[in-house]
Write a protein that holds these residues in place. Sequence first.
Motif, short mmCIF file in Angstrom:
data_model
loop_
_atom_site.label_atom_id
_atom_site.label_comp_id
_atom_site.label_asym_id
_atom_site.label_seq_id
_atom_site.Cartn_x
_atom_site.Cartn_y
_atom_site.Cartn_z
N SER A 169 0.83 -1.19 0.00
CA SER A 169 0.00 0.00 0.00
C SER A 169 0.87 1.25 0.00
O SER A 169 1.93 1.28 0.63
N LYS A 170 0.42 2.28 -0.70
CA LYS A 170 1.17 3.53 -0.76
C LYS A 170 1.00 4.37 0.51
O LYS A 170 1.70 5.37 0.69
N THR A 171 0.08 3.99 1.35
CA THR A 171 -0.09 4.65 2.65
C THR A 171 0.14 3.61 3.74
O THR A 171 0.00 2.40 3.51
N PRO A 172 0.46 4.06 4.95
CA PRO A 172 0.74 3.10 6.02
C PRO A 172 -0.49 2.60 6.76
O PRO A 172 -0.37 1.90 7.77
N ASP A 185 6.03 7.57 4.19
CA ASP A 185 5.56 8.58 5.15
C ASP A 185 5.61 8.07 6.59
O ASP A 185 5.57 8.87 7.53
N SER A 228 7.14 1.04 0.40
CA SER A 228 6.02 1.59 -0.38
C SER A 228 5.27 2.67 0.38
O SER A 228 4.48 3.41 -0.21
N TYR A 229 5.49 2.77 1.69
CA TYR A 229 4.79 3.77 2.50
C TYR A 229 5.82 4.62 3.28
O TYR A 229 5.89 4.59 4.50
#
Length: 291
Positions: A191-194, A219, A216-217
């Motif tokens: 996933s691009k967000t955590p 942030d 990928s995450y």
Amino acid sequence: MTNQLAATFRNLLQNRNYITGVGARDALEAKMIQRAGFDFVWSSGFCISASYGLPDASILSMKTFVEEALAIKEAINIPIIYDGDTGYGNAINVIYLTKILDEAGIAALCLEDKRFPKDTSLLAGGRQELLDAKEFAGKIRAAKDAQKSKDFTVIARTEALIAGMGQQEALDRAMLYTEAGADCIFIHSKSKTPDEIIQFVNAWTSPVPLVLVPTSYPDLTEDKIEELGKVKVIIYANQVLRAAIKASQEVLSEIKRSKGVKKIENTIATLDEVFDLQDIKSMKQNEKKYL
């Protein structure tokens, strides 16, 4: 049997809020990782495969990956986590692998619950079929039974989120692997967000520590991970390889464009920096002493 670097790794796990390491494809990168102050080196199957110009798809042999890891160990004095992919076969292969690594002084082995042959986790459209959870738990038990030093660490990596199987499957698998003896659980996500990683961490009730790879995450920084608790190991798995590729492409393009090396000479490492990483000074001292 005593495995000193395995003991060092265990001590770090027990006494630090979290530890960080970086993926290496060879001994030179591992030296730079150690000098940068990281706690351990991740002997990366992805990076080693890339160094051969090949996909991370179970193409290279166990022997090749082990030889690279042992070369790395000779160059550094911090622990190594060995990226064992799927274990190169079934539990019998895992037993053989574990004995080799533990006897050689590798600190930890990470195994993932994909089927053999695998595709690298973050490849769009790649093969992401998972092994039956009970069969993979058998691999974890086999590794724990095969280790000779008490401090050798076995990390179980579940790809349930990568495969789109959801939180409950990931949690169920992770718990089964801890029951099989896993010392840490590596939870992975593309996933691009955590968000789904945070959800997993918040739902994790076992005292067995977690391992994260925020590729990928990005942030999810170390400060944020520390606030979550439960996560003891953070791996920056492939950034050095990717930086090297980018820098090499730019240098090659400039040499080709300018028909020489004058423009890039001040942007690359000096020969003295290379000599330093090669331990030339030590070699010359030994020449004076023994030749």
